[in-house]
Design an enzyme around this catalytic site. Sequence first.
Site, PDB file in Angstrom:
ATOM      1  N   TRP A 103       0.832  -1.216   0.000  1.00 24.06           N
ATOM      2  CA  TRP A 103       0.000   0.000   0.000  1.00 24.06           C
ATOM      3  C   TRP A 103       0.854   1.249   0.000  1.00 24.06           C
ATOM      4  O   TRP A 103       0.526   2.241  -0.657  1.00 24.06           O
ATOM      5  CB  TRP A 103      -1.000  -0.024   1.160  1.00 24.06           C
ATOM      6  CG  TRP A 103      -1.924  -1.185   1.029  1.00 24.06           C
ATOM      7  CD1 TRP A 103      -1.995  -2.276   1.840  1.00 24.06           C
ATOM      8  CD2 TRP A 103      -2.892  -1.425  -0.017  1.00 24.06           C
ATOM      9  NE1 TRP A 103      -2.933  -3.159   1.384  1.00 24.06           N
ATOM     10  CE2 TRP A 103      -3.500  -2.662   0.249  1.00 24.06           C
ATOM     11  CE3 TRP A 103      -3.299  -0.697  -1.135  1.00 24.06           C
ATOM     12  CZ2 TRP A 103      -4.503  -3.202  -0.567  1.00 24.06           C
ATOM     13  CZ3 TRP A 103      -4.292  -1.229  -1.958  1.00 24.06           C
ATOM     14  CH2 TRP A 103      -4.883  -2.472  -1.667  1.00 24.06           C
ATOM     15  N   ASP A 170      -1.416   6.823   6.450  1.00 20.54           N
ATOM     16  CA  ASP A 170      -2.465   5.893   6.020  1.00 20.54           C
ATOM     17  C   ASP A 170      -2.708   4.932   7.185  1.00 20.54           C
ATOM     18  O   ASP A 170      -1.874   4.086   7.476  1.00 20.54           O
ATOM     19  CB  ASP A 170      -1.987   5.142   4.764  1.00 20.54           C
ATOM     20  CG  ASP A 170      -2.968   4.056   4.324  1.00 20.54           C
ATOM     21  OD1 ASP A 170      -4.017   3.882   4.978  1.00 20.54           O
ATOM     22  OD2 ASP A 170      -2.676   3.386   3.310  1.00 20.54           O
ATOM     23  N   LYS A 194     -12.368  -1.644   7.540  1.00 20.36           N
ATOM     24  CA  LYS A 194     -11.744  -2.494   8.558  1.00 20.36           C
ATOM     25  C   LYS A 194     -12.390  -2.204   9.916  1.00 20.36           C
ATOM     26  O   LYS A 194     -13.254  -2.937  10.344  1.00 20.36           O
ATOM     27  CB  LYS A 194     -10.227  -2.294   8.623  1.00 20.36           C
ATOM     28  CG  LYS A 194      -9.489  -3.047   7.523  1.00 20.36           C
ATOM     29  CD  LYS A 194      -9.178  -2.186   6.404  1.00 20.36           C
ATOM     30  CE  LYS A 194      -8.108  -2.659   5.473  1.00 20.36           C
ATOM     31  NZ  LYS A 194      -8.516  -3.545   4.410  1.00 20.36           N
TER      32      LYS A 194
HETATM   33  N1  PMP Z   1      -3.999   1.233   2.618  1.00 21.04           N
HETATM   34  C1  PMP Z   1      -4.038   0.139   3.386  1.00 21.04           C
HETATM   35  C2  PMP Z   1      -3.104   0.036   4.549  1.00 21.04           C
HETATM   36  C3  PMP Z   1      -4.933  -0.893   3.090  1.00 21.04           C
HETATM   37  O1  PMP Z   1      -4.980  -1.985   3.852  1.00 21.04           O
HETATM   38  C4  PMP Z   1      -5.802  -0.754   1.980  1.00 21.04           C
HETATM   39  C5  PMP Z   1      -6.825  -1.790   1.613  1.00 21.04           C
HETATM   40  N2  PMP Z   1      -6.723  -3.001   2.141  1.00 21.04           N
HETATM   41  C6  PMP Z   1      -5.697   0.397   1.203  1.00 21.04           C
HETATM   42  C7  PMP Z   1      -4.801   1.385   1.563  1.00 21.04           C
HETATM   43  C8  PMP Z   1      -6.564   0.603  -0.011  1.00 21.04           C
HETATM   44  O2  PMP Z   1      -7.835   0.889   0.410  1.00 21.04           O
HETATM   45  P1  PMP Z   1      -9.067   1.007  -0.602  1.00 21.04           P
HETATM   46  O3  PMP Z   1      -9.333  -0.357  -1.118  1.00 21.04           O
HETATM   47  O4  PMP Z   1     -10.139   1.551   0.300  1.00 21.04           O
HETATM   48  O5  PMP Z   1      -8.684   1.962  -1.655  1.00 21.04           O
END
Ligand code: PMP
Length: 360
Positions: A103, A170, A194
């Site tokens: 991520w 994030d 989450k």
């Molecule tokens: N950052 C983290 C730490 C994540 O775990 C996730 C999704 N699992 C995301 C960003 C991306 O999130 P989204 O699918 O809501 O765009």
Amino acid sequence: MKKHNFSAGPCILPQEVLQQAANAVINFDGLDLSLIEISHRSENFVRVIEKARSLALELLGLENKGYSALFLHGGASSEFLLTPYNLMKKDGGKAAYMNTGTWSAKAIKEAKLFGDINIVASSEDKNFSYIPKDFTIPENVNYFHCTSNNTISGTQMKNFPEFDGLTVCDMSSDIFSRQLDFSKFDIIYAGAQKNMGPSGTTLVIVKNEILGKTGRNIPSILDYQVHIAKESMFNTPAVFPIYVSMLTLQWLKDLGGIKAIEKINNAKAELLYTEIDRNPLFKGNTAKEDRSIMNATFTLIDESLKNTFDSIWEKLGINGLHGHRSVGGYRASMYNALPIESVQVLVDAMQELETTISKK
Ligand code: PMP
């Protein structure tokens, strides 16, 4: 019987929240209308979004401290783009990023569209199995970006670097799970799916005074200042995910807030990691001091036991234990709503494998 849900996200939510949400889909607030068929500008929904925004700030200890809470569209992935758009200077923009997993890498990719990205620390050399510690952040960057919890690899930042500039984090997979001094952050963002609610909305906490200083023209829907001015109603918000997020935040507040849930989360993590370390059939994937209390990743030492182990935990009613497709093995996601009893069932499954093998 409800399954023991270790899914990484979307994931388990409190049962009472699901029940309330189900009722509201049929008849919201006694209106004889569904929550999802009334105007987002109706008094009843405005109350919901206002409550969700204020509960988010209250739980993080950021009320009356110059922060706004927004519920936006596009997932945390959109914030990979919105944060540089709103913070990186148009001319000579620079930012510092930590690369601690998939991520973070995606956030870096988007930020590179806007300026010079300095990767100040990375754990890519060991497949993101640890959190880099000793590094410096140059003074002259517009902001520093990190990922507090790496959902896929199962590592979590326990400390955050001291930095006088702006810090963006994030927190998609560990927001509201542990106490931190949240006022050290200038932007915090998290997809709802989450610790808050269904997918479809993203919580963004932003310190108002940091905005409007880039010299860029920002398209309205990507401009945090527009969303703040419109009280998170620039366009039709994701009414159902925001409603469920509000209920979950209220559930957390009633439980005693982040302080109370952190204790429970630590107990769950301790229970599982103790078994991972004790059981000779398993090993943890990550450096012990960096282990996530939300996502525990582990593997079987002997891969040939996979089918036997999988059938044991499936029989015990466990769901969502497979590791991310890029890592393999197992990942137990222990978000706020997962009861400790479910972790005990997983530990029982790991012990049952041991007993089964010893009988052979
Ligand atoms: N950052 C983290 C730490 C994540 O775990 C996730 C999704 N699992 C995301 C960003 C991306 O999130 P989204 O699918 O809501 O765009």
